[in-house]
Design an enzyme around this catalytic site. Structure first.
Site, mmCIF file in Angstrom:
data_model
loop_
_atom_site.group_PDB
_atom_site.id
_atom_site.type_symbol
_atom_site.label_atom_id
_atom_site.label_comp_id
_atom_site.label_asym_id
_atom_site.label_seq_id
_atom_site.Cartn_x
_atom_site.Cartn_y
_atom_site.Cartn_z
ATOM 1 N N LYS A 1 0.834 -1.201 0.000
ATOM 2 C CA LYS A 1 0.000 0.000 0.000
ATOM 3 C C LYS A 1 0.872 1.256 0.000
ATOM 4 O O LYS A 1 0.696 2.155 -0.802
ATOM 5 C CB LYS A 1 -0.922 -0.036 1.229
ATOM 6 C CG LYS A 1 -1.843 1.160 1.330
ATOM 7 C CD LYS A 1 -2.810 1.007 2.493
ATOM 8 C CE LYS A 1 -3.563 2.320 2.690
ATOM 9 N NZ LYS A 1 -4.517 2.276 3.793
ATOM 10 N N GLU B 1 10.397 -4.617 4.767
ATOM 11 C CA GLU B 1 10.517 -6.026 4.373
ATOM 12 C C GLU B 1 10.195 -6.200 2.882
ATOM 13 O O GLU B 1 10.937 -6.852 2.135
ATOM 14 C CB GLU B 1 9.536 -6.906 5.173
ATOM 15 C CG GLU B 1 9.811 -6.965 6.659
ATOM 16 C CD GLU B 1 9.000 -5.932 7.446
ATOM 17 O OE1 GLU B 1 8.801 -4.808 6.929
ATOM 18 O OE2 GLU B 1 8.583 -6.244 8.564
ATOM 19 N N GLY C 1 -5.011 -1.740 4.878
ATOM 20 C CA GLY C 1 -4.182 -2.872 4.425
ATOM 21 C C GLY C 1 -4.854 -4.216 4.687
ATOM 22 O O GLY C 1 -4.959 -5.065 3.801
ATOM 23 N N ARG C 2 -5.335 -4.409 5.914
ATOM 24 C CA ARG C 2 -5.905 -5.718 6.273
ATOM 25 C C ARG C 2 -7.283 -5.934 5.670
ATOM 26 O O ARG C 2 -7.865 -7.014 5.810
ATOM 27 C CB ARG C 2 -5.921 -5.882 7.788
ATOM 28 C CG ARG C 2 -6.621 -4.754 8.536
ATOM 29 C CD ARG C 2 -6.293 -4.783 10.022
ATOM 30 N NE ARG C 2 -6.787 -3.623 10.731
ATOM 31 C CZ ARG C 2 -6.147 -2.466 10.849
ATOM 32 N NH1 ARG C 2 -4.963 -2.306 10.272
ATOM 33 N NH2 ARG C 2 -6.658 -1.467 11.532
ATOM 34 N N GLU D 1 -5.141 -6.565 14.652
ATOM 35 C CA GLU D 1 -4.595 -5.253 14.282
ATOM 36 C C GLU D 1 -5.703 -4.198 14.341
ATOM 37 O O GLU D 1 -5.445 -3.030 14.590
ATOM 38 C CB GLU D 1 -3.962 -5.303 12.876
ATOM 39 C CG GLU D 1 -3.062 -4.110 12.588
ATOM 40 C CD GLU D 1 -2.166 -4.291 11.363
ATOM 41 O OE1 GLU D 1 -1.015 -4.750 11.520
ATOM 42 O OE2 GLU D 1 -2.608 -3.970 10.244
ATOM 43 N N HIS E 1 -6.234 -32.776 17.519
ATOM 44 C CA HIS E 1 -5.088 -33.552 17.997
ATOM 45 C C HIS E 1 -3.969 -32.642 18.462
ATOM 46 O O HIS E 1 -2.827 -33.059 18.580
ATOM 47 C CB HIS E 1 -4.609 -34.486 16.878
ATOM 48 C CG HIS E 1 -5.671 -35.441 16.438
ATOM 49 N ND1 HIS E 1 -5.874 -36.656 17.049
ATOM 50 C CD2 HIS E 1 -6.645 -35.321 15.500
ATOM 51 C CE1 HIS E 1 -6.912 -37.266 16.484
ATOM 52 N NE2 HIS E 1 -7.395 -36.462 15.538
ATOM 53 N N LYS F 1 8.961 -0.757 14.537
ATOM 54 C CA LYS F 1 9.574 -0.445 13.232
ATOM 55 C C LYS F 1 10.668 0.603 13.403
ATOM 56 O O LYS F 1 11.745 0.503 12.827
ATOM 57 C CB LYS F 1 8.524 0.108 12.254
ATOM 58 C CG LYS F 1 7.581 -0.918 11.670
ATOM 59 C CD LYS F 1 6.712 -0.250 10.591
ATOM 60 C CE LYS F 1 5.504 -1.071 10.232
ATOM 61 N NZ LYS F 1 4.558 -0.394 9.350
#
Ligand code: F6P
Length: 552
Positions: free
Chosen positions: A213, A219, A273-274, A360, A391, A516
Site C-alpha cells: 500500500k 521487508e 491494508g488488512r 490489528e 489432535h 519499526k
C-alpha cells in the site's frame, strides 16, 4: 450516546454486567433443551446457516446486547462507514473496502466523489492484463509466457490473498482454470523465505507482483529489490519491465523503484491494508492464477454479505450477531480468546488472516477519542483446521481454559472421496467431528455419567468434562469462490461491529510503529559497525550485549 462518552459508563453496559450473574447460574446442557431458544438462535442468509445456540446466552442476553448496540449507535456507525465518512479519524480516512466489491452501477462517495468508477477502472485493467499474461500474449524478456507469479508483500498485502488462494486451490472450477500455473507468496524479510520462493522457479517464466500500500514497508522493499536482482542477474536489467508489476497507493514510488507506471495497479487510502484483499492487492495475483471470472465470483460473495450487513435487522444480521456475541464473551464473560476452527483444509490460512483483521483492528487501549479504556478491547484469535486442531490444542479447550470456538463447516466438499463399500464418505467423517465437538464442549461429561460407565474412581476427576463451553457453528453450502467471499466479509464486518460497540478506532494501527522505528535504529548501528567498525552504542545493556554477540 455522546461520541466522547465511554460505552462502559452506559446503562446498557451495566445491565449486561449485572446479567452475567444470571448467566452464571445456567448451563448449556439445560439451555440446549429449550428448542424454542435454539430456533431463535439460528439465522439463515444466502445459503449460510449460523447457529449460535451454544453461546452462554439466553434470549434476554441477546435483547440486552441489542440495547447495547443501540446505545453504541451501531446502525449509525455502519451507515457512516458505507456512506464514506472519515470514520478512521486518526488518519482522516474513510473506510470503504465495501466499495471494492460493489456492483459497477453503485454510488459510494468518499470526499464527495463516487469511488466505484475508479474501482472498476482498475478491475477492468486487471482483467485485461491477467488475460494477456494467462493467454501468453504478454511474454517475458526471452519471449516465453509467464506461468509463475511471486507476489511480494506482507501483512494485509499478503495474508488475505494467501487465504483466498489457499481456499481456491482445490475448488474444481478454480483448479481447472489454474492449470499449469503457480502462485507463490514472498512475505518474510528472512532470506530463507526468498530461497524457498525462488527454488524451482525460472526467472524467464516468472512474473513478480510487488504489493505494498505504502511502497515503503522495509521487508517488502528489500524482498522486491532481491527479486529485481534475481531477474536482472539472469535476464539483464531491461527484463524488469516485463517481469515486474506493482500494486500500490503510492504510484510515484512504484515508478521510482523502476516499475513502469503503466504496469502499476492502484488502490486508495480508504482501503485499510488488512481490508485490501478485494482491491488489486488480492484481485491481481488471484486473477493471474485463476482468471478474472473466478475472482469476480469471490467479489460477488463478499458484496452479498455487504448488502446483508447494511440492511438486515440486527436479529437477522450475521456479522452484527457475531460481533455482539464476541463483545459479550470478551467484555462480560471475560474470555479473552477465540478459536477459529474451519472443518476444511482449504481454509487453513483463514485463521492467520483473521488474526490480522481482528487483532490489528481491535487491539487498542484507548477509545476513538483517546480516552484510556477501563475494559479490555480486542481478542486473541488463533485456529487450525479440524480435525488437525483436535489432535493439538483441543485438550485445553475441553478441560482447560474456556475459549469460545467458531466451528466453520461446509456441506459439499471441494474434493469428495467415497471409498468402495463405505457408505460414510471421507467428508462425512470430517463433518462427524464438526457436529460432535460443539456438543462435547456444551454438554461435557458428568461424574454420574462416568460412574455409570464404571470408570475407576481415581480416574473420574481426569475424565470429567465441565461442559458449558461456548461455541457457534457456521455452515456453508460449499466452498466456491463466492462462498469464500461471503466468509471473508462476515469476519471483516464482525470485527467492525466489535470496534463500533467498544467505541474504538478499528481502522488505524499505530501500535505497529514503535517496533519499526527501533529496528531502523538497529539497522543504522549494523551499517555503521559493518562499514566503519563503529562500536555498539545508544542501546540498553541487554540489547547492546546481544548486538555485540551478533556482530562478533
Ligand atoms: O504491519 C503494519 C502494516 O502497516 C499493515 O497494516 C499492512 O497491512 C502491512 O504493514 C503492509 O503494509 P504495506 O502494504 O504498506 O506494505
Amino acid at each position: 450516546m455522546a461520541s466522547s462518552a465511554l460505552i462502559s459508563d452506559m446503562e446498557a453496559w451495566k445491565e449486561l454486567k449485572a446479567h452475567v450473574e444470571d448467566i452464571k447460574k445456567t448451563h448449556l446442557r439445560d439451555l440446549m433443551n429449550d428448542a424454542q431458544r435454539c430456533q431463535s438462535m439460528m439465522v439463515e442468509f444466502d445459503g449460510l446457516l449460523l447457529d449460535y445456540s451454544r453461546q452462554n446466552a439466553t434470549l434476554a442476553t441477546i435483547e440486552k446486547l441489542f440495547k447495547l448496540a443501540e446505545t453504541a449507535n451501531l446502525k449509525q456507525k455502519i451507515n457512516q462507514m458505507f456512506g464514506g465518512e472519515p470514520i478512521n479519524s486518526t488518519e482522516n480516512r474513510s473506510v470503504l473496502h465495501v466499495a471494492l466489491r460493489a456492483p459497477r452501477d453503485t454510488v459510494i462517495q468518499s470526499d464527495g466523489k463516487n469511488v466505484v468508477p475508479d474501482v472498476w477502472k482498475v478491475l477492468d485493467k486487471i482483467q485485461e492484463f491477467s488475460e494477456r499474461v494467462r493467454s501468453g500474449s504478454w511474454v517475458g524478456a526471452t519471449g516465453l509466457p509467464l506461468k509463475d507469479v511471486v507476489a511480494v508483500g506482507i501483512g494485509g498485502s499478503f495474508l488475505g490473498p494467501l487465504f483466498v488462494h489457499t481456499a481456491l486451490q482445490t475448488d474444481p472450477e478454480a483448479m481447472n482454470s489454474a492449470s499449469g500455473r503457480q502462485l507463490r507468496f514472498l512475505a518474510n524479510v528472512d532470506p530463507i523465505d526468498v530461497a524457498r520462493n525462488i527454488t524451482g522457479l525460472n526467472p524467464e517464466t516468472t512474473l513478480v507482483v510487488v504489493v505494498s500500500k505504502t511502497f515503503t514497508t522495509a521487508e517488502t522493499m528489500l524482498n522486491a529489490r532481491t527479486l529485481r536482482e534475481w531477474i536482472s542477474a539472469a535476464l539483464g536489467p531491461s527484463a524488469v519491465a516485463k517481469h515486474m508489476v506493482a500494486v500500490s497507493t503510492n504510484l510515484a514510488l512504484v515508478e521510482k523503484f523502476g516499475i513502469d507506471p503503466n504496469n502499476a495497479f492502484a488502490f486508495w487510502d480508504w482501503v485499510g491494508g488488512r481490508y485490501s484483499v478485494c482491491s488489486a492487492v488480492g484481485v491481481l495475483p488471484l486473477s493471474l492464477q485463476y482468471g478474472f471470472p473466478i475472482v469476480e465470483k469471490f467479489l460477488k460473495g463478499a458484496a452479498s454479505i455487504d448488502q446483508h450487513f447494511y440492511s438486515a435487522p440486527h436479529e437477522k444480521n450475521i456479522p452484527v450477531l457475531l460481533g455482539l456475541l464476541s463483545v459479550w464473551n470478551v467484555s462480560f464473560l471475560g474470555y479473552p480468546a477465540r478459536a477459529i476452527l474451519p472443518y476444511s483444509q482449504a481454509l487453513e490460512k483463514f485463521a492467520p488472516h483473521i488474526q490480522q483483521v481482528s487483532m490489528e483492528s481491535n487491539g487498542k487501549g484507548v477509545s476513538i477519542d483517546g480516552v484510556p479504556l477501563p475494559f479490555e478491547a480486542g481478542e486473541i484469535d488463533f485456529g487450525e483446521p479440524g480435525t488437525n486442531g483436535q489432535h493439538s490444542f483441543y485438550q485445553l479447550i475441553h478441560q482447560g481454559r474456556i475459549i469460545p470456538c467458531d466451528f466453520i463447516g461446509v456441506v459439499k466438499s471441494q474434493q469428495p472421496v467415497n471409498l468402495k463399500g463405505e457408505v460414510v464418505s471421507n467428508h462425512d467423517e470430517l463433518m462427524s467431528n464438526f457436529f460432535a465437538q460443539p456438543d462435547a464442549l456444551a454438554y461435557g461429561k458428568t461424574i454420574e455419567q462416568l460412574q455409570k460407565e464404571n470408570v475407576a474412581e481415581h480416574l473420574i476427576p481426569h475424565k470429567t468434562f465441565s461442559g458449558n463451553r461456548p461455541s457457534l457453528s457456521l455452515l456453508l453450502p460449499s466452498l466456491t469462490a463466492y462462498n469464500v467471499g461471503q466468509l471473508l466479509a462476515i469476519y471483516e464486518h464482525r470485527v467492525a461491529v466489535q470496534g463500533f460497540v467498544w467505541g474504538i478506532n478499528s481502522f488505524d494501527q499505530w501500535g505497529v510503529e514503535l517496533g519499526k522505528s527501533l529496528a531502523t535504529q538497529v539497522r543504522k548501528q549494523l551499517h555503521a559497525s559493518r562499514t566503519n567498525d563503529e562500536p555498539v552504542q545508544g542501546f540498553n545493556f541487554s540489547t547492546a550485549t546481544l548486538l555485540k554477540r551478533y556482530l562478533e
